[in-house]
Design an enzyme around this catalytic site. Structure first.
Site, PDB file in Angstrom:
ATOM      1  N   ASP A  13       0.872  -1.168   0.000  1.00 29.13           N
ATOM      2  CA  ASP A  13       0.000   0.000   0.000  1.00 29.13           C
ATOM      3  C   ASP A  13       0.923   1.237   0.000  1.00 29.13           C
ATOM      4  O   ASP A  13       2.134   1.111   0.249  1.00 29.13           O
ATOM      5  CB  ASP A  13      -0.873  -0.031   1.258  1.00 29.13           C
ATOM      6  CG  ASP A  13      -1.605   1.270   1.497  1.00 29.13           C
ATOM      7  OD1 ASP A  13      -2.283   1.740   0.569  1.00 29.13           O
ATOM      8  OD2 ASP A  13      -1.481   1.838   2.609  1.00 29.13           O
ATOM      9  N   ASP A  15      -0.125   5.198   0.917  1.00 31.01           N
ATOM     10  CA  ASP A  15      -0.333   6.219   1.956  1.00 31.01           C
ATOM     11  C   ASP A  15      -0.448   5.577   3.329  1.00 31.01           C
ATOM     12  O   ASP A  15      -1.273   4.687   3.548  1.00 31.01           O
ATOM     13  CB  ASP A  15      -1.596   7.033   1.645  1.00 31.01           C
ATOM     14  CG  ASP A  15      -1.408   7.837   0.374  1.00 31.01           C
ATOM     15  OD1 ASP A  15      -0.425   8.575   0.305  1.00 31.01           O
ATOM     16  OD2 ASP A  15      -2.232   7.690  -0.547  1.00 31.01           O
ATOM     17  N   GLY A  56      -9.822   7.604  -1.401  1.00 29.54           N
ATOM     18  CA  GLY A  56      -9.859   8.339  -2.670  1.00 29.54           C
ATOM     19  C   GLY A  56     -10.133   9.807  -2.427  1.00 29.54           C
ATOM     20  O   GLY A  56     -11.097  10.157  -1.740  1.00 29.54           O
ATOM     21  N   ARG A  60     -13.457  11.642  -1.175  1.00 26.46           N
ATOM     22  CA  ARG A  60     -13.371  12.308   0.142  1.00 26.46           C
ATOM     23  C   ARG A  60     -13.935  13.721   0.049  1.00 26.46           C
ATOM     24  O   ARG A  60     -14.652  14.167   0.944  1.00 26.46           O
ATOM     25  CB  ARG A  60     -11.901  12.322   0.581  1.00 26.46           C
ATOM     26  CG  ARG A  60     -11.682  12.686   2.031  1.00 26.46           C
ATOM     27  CD  ARG A  60     -10.239  12.384   2.439  1.00 26.46           C
ATOM     28  NE  ARG A  60      -9.947  10.984   2.296  1.00 26.46           N
ATOM     29  CZ  ARG A  60      -8.747  10.486   1.947  1.00 26.46           C
ATOM     30  NH1 ARG A  60      -7.726  11.300   1.733  1.00 26.46           N
ATOM     31  NH2 ARG A  60      -8.569   9.195   1.826  1.00 26.46           N
TER      32      ARG A  60
END
Ligand code: XBP
Ligand code: MG
Length: 256
Positions: A13, A15, A56, A60
């Site tokens: 992943d 972030d 996203g 958001r």
């Protein structure tokens, strides 16, 4: 296939996992874009923590508008407007990364180098925008490091973002590998749900935004990947011999 080479790839992943990008990266970039658009919106650290449950950036922004500024939602071109605002945010985020102020989390560079040495494939599975992934990798690991990753699955390449498993399914398909020969490294509950739904054994490295979340089903939950000289702390999961995650640790987790 021997037990030793059962681990074929590691899916990272981005972030919160490769780097702590949210609070002092994405959040700052969102606020800079809001200012450029003449908006008075200000996403402080606490509010941003709530907004992070929506993955996203475009999603958001829409969630925030529907909840906090519903009067702004009746623009005829709302989708395009959000996309342009988000594009502006991406520009600011890239600028922040170029300044080199967002380092990789402990153990990330070491583990990536060890995996490359052992010829274990590495890939990215993220909801963030592809430009952000390239900018983060270049600013931390070097210009050429983007090519180290066999597959980069990012952003809108799949319609349903995490916690849906789609991005992991997409990456596994590109790699032509089965989930049981891979391991995912994530930082959040949404990320864990996504990886588990794709049948991937998953390591969680927590951060300040995610440490209170629920990580049932993770192989291990640790503070970070650790270093031989700077150990992680472990919150849950299999008992490990070492206090840092290396290739041997990953192989053990994939085999059980
Ligand atoms: C985290 C996200 C992203 C970022 C912002 O992605 O949900 O939306 O917060 O990036 P992951 P964008 O943990 O899957 O890497 O604004 O480009 O969406
Ligand atoms: Mg994450």
């Amino acid at each position: 296939m021997t037990q030793k080479n059962k681990l074929q790839a590691v899916l990272f992943d981005v972030d919160g996992t490769l780097a702590d990008t949210e609070q002092d990266g994405h959040r700052i970039a969102f606020n800079a874009a809001f200012q450029e658009f003449g908006l008075t919106w200000d996403w402080d650290i606490t509010l941003y923590g709530e907004l992070l449950k929506v993955t996203g950036g475009k999603e958001r922004i829409r969630y925030y508008m529907e909840r906090y500024t519903p009067q702004d939602c009746d623009k005829a071109d709302l989708n395009d407007w959000i996309a342009t605002l988000h594009w502006t945010k991406t520009k600011y985020f890239e600028k922040l990364l170029k300044q080199g102020n967002i380092p990789l989390r402990p153990g990330v560079a070491r583990l990536i180098n060890e995996l490359r040495k052992e010829k274990i494939r590495i890939a990215i599975a993220t909801t963030t925008t592809p430009k952000n992934v390239a900018a983060l990798i270049k600013s931390t690991l070097g210009e050429e490091a983007v090519d180290w990753f066999d597959v980069i699955g990012a952003g809108d390449i799949v319609p349903k973002k995490k916690p849906a498993p789609d991005i992991y399914h997409w990456v596994l398909k590109q790699l032509n590998l089965k989930a049981q020969h891979c391991i995912a490294i994530e930082d959040s509950e949404n990320g864990l749900q996504s990886a588990l739904a794709a049948d991937l054994p998953t390591i969680i490295t927590t951060n300040s935004y995610t440490q209170q979340q629920s990580f049932n089903g993770a192989s291990i939950v640790v503070s970070d990947l650790g270093e031989p000289e700077h150990h992680f702390s472990q919150q849950a999961g299999k008992k490990l011999k070492k206090r840092w995650v290396d290739v041997e640790t990953l192989m053990n987790l994939v085999q059980t």
